[in-house]
Design a protein around this motif. Structure first.
Motif, short mmCIF file in Angstrom:
data_model
loop_
_atom_site.label_atom_id
_atom_site.label_comp_id
_atom_site.label_asym_id
_atom_site.label_seq_id
_atom_site.Cartn_x
_atom_site.Cartn_y
_atom_site.Cartn_z
N GLY A 93 -7.55 -0.98 -6.38
CA GLY A 93 -8.16 -2.47 -6.01
C GLY A 93 -8.16 -2.63 -4.90
O GLY A 93 -9.18 -1.30 -4.58
N ASP A 94 -7.85 -3.20 -3.59
CA ASP A 94 -7.76 -2.95 -2.14
C ASP A 94 -6.93 -3.17 -1.38
O ASP A 94 -7.43 -2.87 -0.45
CB ASP A 94 -9.06 -4.53 -2.57
N ARG A 95 -6.09 -2.93 -2.24
CA ARG A 95 -4.87 -2.60 -1.05
C ARG A 95 -5.49 -1.14 -0.60
O ARG A 95 -4.86 -1.17 0.89
CB ARG A 95 -3.94 -2.55 -1.92
N TRP A 96 -5.77 -0.48 -0.48
CA TRP A 96 -5.68 0.65 0.07
C TRP A 96 -6.44 0.92 1.08
O TRP A 96 -6.46 0.78 2.26
CB TRP A 96 -6.35 2.27 -0.81
N TRP A 135 -8.18 5.31 -4.92
CA TRP A 135 -7.63 4.25 -5.17
C TRP A 135 -7.77 2.81 -5.72
O TRP A 135 -8.86 2.75 -5.64
CB TRP A 135 -6.64 3.77 -3.53
N VAL A 192 2.47 -3.65 3.80
CA VAL A 192 1.76 -2.38 3.39
C VAL A 192 1.53 -1.78 2.24
O VAL A 192 0.80 -1.50 1.21
CB VAL A 192 0.21 -2.20 4.82
N PRO A 249 5.17 -2.91 -0.86
CA PRO A 249 5.75 -4.35 -1.33
C PRO A 249 6.79 -4.59 -2.66
O PRO A 249 7.27 -5.36 -2.13
CB PRO A 249 4.32 -4.63 -1.33
N GLU A 260 -1.39 1.25 -7.57
CA GLU A 260 -0.99 1.13 -5.64
C GLU A 260 0.08 0.62 -5.84
O GLU A 260 1.31 -0.25 -5.30
CB GLU A 260 -1.41 -1.11 -5.85
N THR A 261 1.51 1.51 -6.89
CA THR A 261 2.40 1.82 -6.45
C THR A 261 2.78 3.11 -5.79
O THR A 261 2.24 3.80 -6.31
CB THR A 261 3.05 1.83 -8.34
N LEU A 276 -0.08 4.83 -0.82
CA LEU A 276 -0.99 3.79 -0.19
C LEU A 276 -0.46 4.25 1.35
O LEU A 276 -1.13 3.56 2.15
CB LEU A 276 -0.05 2.87 -0.21
N VAL A 334 -6.55 -2.49 2.86
CA VAL A 334 -5.58 -3.41 4.19
C VAL A 334 -4.54 -2.28 4.87
O VAL A 334 -4.54 -2.40 5.63
CB VAL A 334 -4.87 -4.28 2.64
N ALA A 335 -4.83 -1.43 4.09
CA ALA A 335 -3.72 -0.27 4.39
C ALA A 335 -4.54 0.44 5.96
O ALA A 335 -3.93 0.02 6.21
CB ALA A 335 -3.54 0.33 3.65
#
Length: 823
Positions: free
Chosen positions: A69-72, A67, A115, A118, A155-156, A160, A74-75
């Motif tokens: 970014g860092d949203r993974w 992945w 999460v 979004p 991240e789309t 996620l 956060v999830a």
């Protein structure tokens, strides 16, 4: 059963209660019980929660390679925290499995929108109908898309959901095992499964994977060991040191065995075993279209693309091909390609591209069509622009093979798109510098499947004629390049009958005479084939050369060359094609001053059919025939789909639900006597499903003897005696005795299942032997009959009323007729 009041009360003990007939008086410890476990103190609960979240993040770290970014992250963290909180709340308030599952579903829908999806929420936080729809559908689709989409994943979309659900299920299961089960050590197994799942859904690259695994193993072992022996005085320093030594030795042995099994340390992930959305073998070989660019209108009339800020003579690469199957050179990077050939991943721009780039320019697509994107050198960043703005949709479809430098766009490029390129182009080398370089031993490309004998013989003759003493690396590459350039002749096939293609038969025809004739397609293909056979790390490149003084690139600028990997210099280009003015002059080019009379030629004898490779389409490795296996596979797929629908709509699920609710109702009966007898009924129904049919009206003991004839190792007769004693004896059974009897029945059922074949156990789950469906039909028929009789009596009661009303209406009509006549 009652006990003497004078008997001394034993000290409180932990453990499950048993009936008085099996162990004497029982005193229950007044602690807060949660299911089958005891809720630990608050400080231990906090330590458990922190370690579950921390180790869960450490185990899920391989997902970060797939992945952006860092949203993974956060999830994963949010999922772990939610799972731990729900597990603790369920243990605190004694939630059952259904209430716990409902809480998980509600938390997933409320928090998952912000999460995982979004962009589908209101203000990035508030769930909407679209976000909830994506969360529900994504529970199935996200796992497939995370494997089939090119990495790194953006991240789309719904991808996620994978890290969110992984953390949620992992944290919930670990918490339940820690606080509500007798086996809290299984929480470590759950975290290990999180690691396995994350590695399977990750990428082939995973830095410091062994280090993270060893650290997680040490922390997990020490934590779980201390948790189970926290009341025992021990030298924990020695225990921790011993754990470190054991884990270190095991890790060293594992890494050594892994290096022996796979010297190149190639990881295997699930995405290696699925068909990605972009497979280069789905498209014809780019080199097979070489002759088409030499013909009108692509030759001079059509502008394929225009370049800016690129010098004349710059090589604009379309595709790199390093696998030869005897028919075509093709782009590698598919599911079955070698690791040295790389794989296609989503193009991620280098954040330091501005500082590293040595070449900057733009390429605007005008008349070119295809999936291969023009690129320059080692691409650091590529930004598609349309109408003066960055085209994010096209950027998401760009994939690159970092090993070969080939860039492609899923679905093909769009006319009018400008690709802003930043790349690194190595400086050109002179022949003297190349001759002293050796071949790079780190590259091992697959050997060509077919090497024409004529090509090998011709190269051997050139070695003798040119007195080539032998060599490797740059010296061998220079010899092959010069040999083809000096002994060959150029022909584009437009003005003569020189055939196109680069299959094994065409390369054999090229070199079977002392004067080879062809174009860049044949010469580059021939040099790469013989070079790979002689041990060179060589490949074929198709591209264009920027014309001098012009920005438009047309078909006449097409070229093909080879690249050899040399130690310390990278991939060095070699052009084996003779100059275009070096053409072979045929003997019949001059007019014959004394023409010979025409002679009638004998009829042509049919020769042997052409090779199978001549009938194959360029870029296709198989004959276009009816694929019986594909037809059978389609039929089998349709049959499986029908079977799936039939299985989902099958009434057998109702049988499982009925048996589950029946067992639950029996086990949760308010009256201890009914609860105890329900345990016996459950045992009798289970053995009835397994084929044991006692005589109608049999007592418990008679039924138990019938069961004992088949399962002699199970004390069913003892259970029957115990049930009769509690039901018909003096006094009422206590709740502890009913609970202990259920435990004995569960033990007996486990032994019965072990003594039964697996197929018989499977059939028993769906058996209707213990389901009173006949009695249900009788009750339904009796109920319908009683309702019909009541309705008949009701209509019979309404009969007089109807007759009176009908008579009144007739009397009124008669009076009205008399009055009318009097008038």
């Amino acid at each position: 059963m009652s006990h003497p009041t004078s008997a001394p009360v034993p000290p409180p003990v932990r453990g499950s209660s048993r009936s008085a007939s099996r162990g004497g008086p029982v005193v229950v410890v007044p602690q807060r019980r949660r299911g089958r476990g005891v809720l630990p103190p608050w400080w231990l609960t906090v330590i458990d929660a922190v370690l579950v979240v921390g180790l869960g993040v450490l185990c899920a770290w391989p997902l970060g390679q797939a992945w952006t970014g860092d949203r993974w992250l956060v999830a994963v963290v949010v999922g772990l925290v939610l799972g731990v909180v729900i597990a603790w709340t369920g243990a605190r308030w004694r939630w059952g499995p259904w209430l716990t599952a409902l809480a998980v579903a509600v938390a997933y829908l409320l928090v998952g929108s912000a999460v995982a999806v979004p962009n589908r929420t209101a203000n990035g936080l508030v769930p909407t109908a679209d976000s909830l729809h994506d969360l529900v559908i994504g529970l199935v689709q996200s796992w497939r898309e995370s494997l089939t989409l090119p990495v790194p994943l953006t991240e789309t979309g719904v991808v996620l959901i994978v890290p969110l659900v992984t953390g949620l299920v992992g944290g919930l299961t670990a918490g339940v095992l820690l606080w509500r089960s007798r086996w809290p050590g299984l929480a470590g197994v759950v975290l290990a499964l999180v690691l396995v799942l994350s590695a399977a859904f990750g990428d082939v690259t995973a830095p410091a994977a062994l280090t993270r695994g060893l650290v997680g193993a040490v922390i997990g072992l020490v934590w779980l060991r201390w948790r189970s022996l926290r009341h025992v005085r021990a030298r924990w320093g020695r225990r921790v040191l011993a754990t470190l030594v054991v884990v270190g030795v095991a890790g060293g042995a594992a890494s050594g065995l892994g290096a022996l099994a796979d010297p190149q340390a190639n990881r295997v992930v699930l995405r290696d075993h699925v068909d990605p959305p972009f497979d280069p073998h789905d498209y014809p070989s780019p080199l097979s279209k070489f002759r088409a660019y030499k013909k009108e209108p692509l030759r001079t009339e059509t502008s394929l693309f225009s370049v800016n800020d690129l010098d004349s003579g710059t090589r604009v690469r379309l595709a790199v091909m390093d696998t030869y199957d005897g028919i075509v050179w093709n782009v590698s990077g598919g599911p079955e390609s070698a690791h040295d050939s790389g794989t296609f991943r989503r193009l991620r721009n280098d954040p330091d591209a501005e500082a590293k780039a040595t070449t900057r320019g733009s390429i605007t697509v005008t008349g070119y069509t295809g999936v291969w994107v023009p690129s320059v050198g080692d691409t650091l960043s590529m930004t598609p622009v349309r109408d003066g703005r960055a085209d994010d949709a096209s950027a998401a479809e760009l994939v690159i093979n970092r090993e070969t430098g080939t860039v492609a766009q899923i679905g093909g490029v769009t006319t009018g798109t400008t690709f802003e390129v930043e790349a690194v182009t190595p400086p050109p080398l002179v022949d003297e510098e190349i001759a002293v370089l050796a071949a790079d031993p780190s590259v091992s490309l697959p050997a060509p499947r077919i090497v024409p004998e004529e090509l090998a013989d011709r190269v051997q003759r050139w070695q003798v004629d040119d007195k080539f003493a032998g060599g490797s690396g740059g010296e061998l590459a220079l010899f092959l390049r010069d040999a083809f350039r000096e002994h060959g002749f150029y022909s584009d096939g437009i003005d003569d009958d020189v055939p196109a293609g680069h299959g094994a038969s065409r390369l054999a025809e090229l070199t079977k005479t002392a004067t080879p004739v062809g174009d860049a397609e044949q010469y580059a293909a021939a040099m790469a084939v013989i070079g790979q056979q002689m041990g060179l790390p060589i490949r074929v490149v198709l591209g264009f050369k920027v014309p001098p003084g012009g920005d438009d690139v047309r078909g006449q600028d097409i070229s093909a060359w080879t690249e050899v990997k040399l130690a310390g210099a990278g991939w060095v280009p070699f052009d084996p094609t003779p100059p275009e003015d070096h053409k072979l002059r045929k003997p019949n080019d001059d007019p014959d001053e004394e023409p010979q009379p025409q002679v009638l030629q004998p009829p042509r004898v049919p020769g042997e059919p052409k090779e199978a490779s001549d009938n194959l389409q360029q870029g296709d490795g198989h004959r276009k025939e009816l694929d019986v296996l594909a037809v059978l596979g389609t039929i089998l797929g349709i049959a499986l789909d029908v079977a799936k629908v039939a299985l989902l709509l099958s009434p057998l699920w109702g049988v499982l639900l009925f048996k589950f609710l029946r067992r639950r109702r029996r086990r949760r009966a308010d009256d201890p006597t009914r609860r105890l007898t329900g345990a016996w009924h459950e045992l009798a129904d289970r053995v009835r499903d397994l084929g044991v049919r006692p005589a109608p009206g049999s007592t418990r003991r008679e039924s138990a003897y019938a069961v004992a004839e088949r399962y002699d190792a199970v004390p069913v007769v003892t259970l029957a005696h115990t049930a009769d004693r509690h039901v018909y004896g003096a006094g009422e059974p206590t709740p502890e005795e009913a609970h202990a009897y259920w435990a004995d029945v569960d033990t007996a059922l486990r032994r019965i299942r072990k003594a039964t074949p697996w197929w018989r156990r499977l059939l028993a789950r769906f058996s209707l032997a213990s389901v009173p469906w006949r009695a249900g039909l009788e009750r339904l028929r009796a109920g319908l009959g009683s309702r019909a009789r009541r309705a008949g009596r009701w209509f019979a009661a309404l009969g007089p009323v109807v007759r009176v009303r009908a008579g009144g209406r007739r009397l009124a009509r008669g009076v009205a007729g008399i009055l009318h006549r009097d008038r």
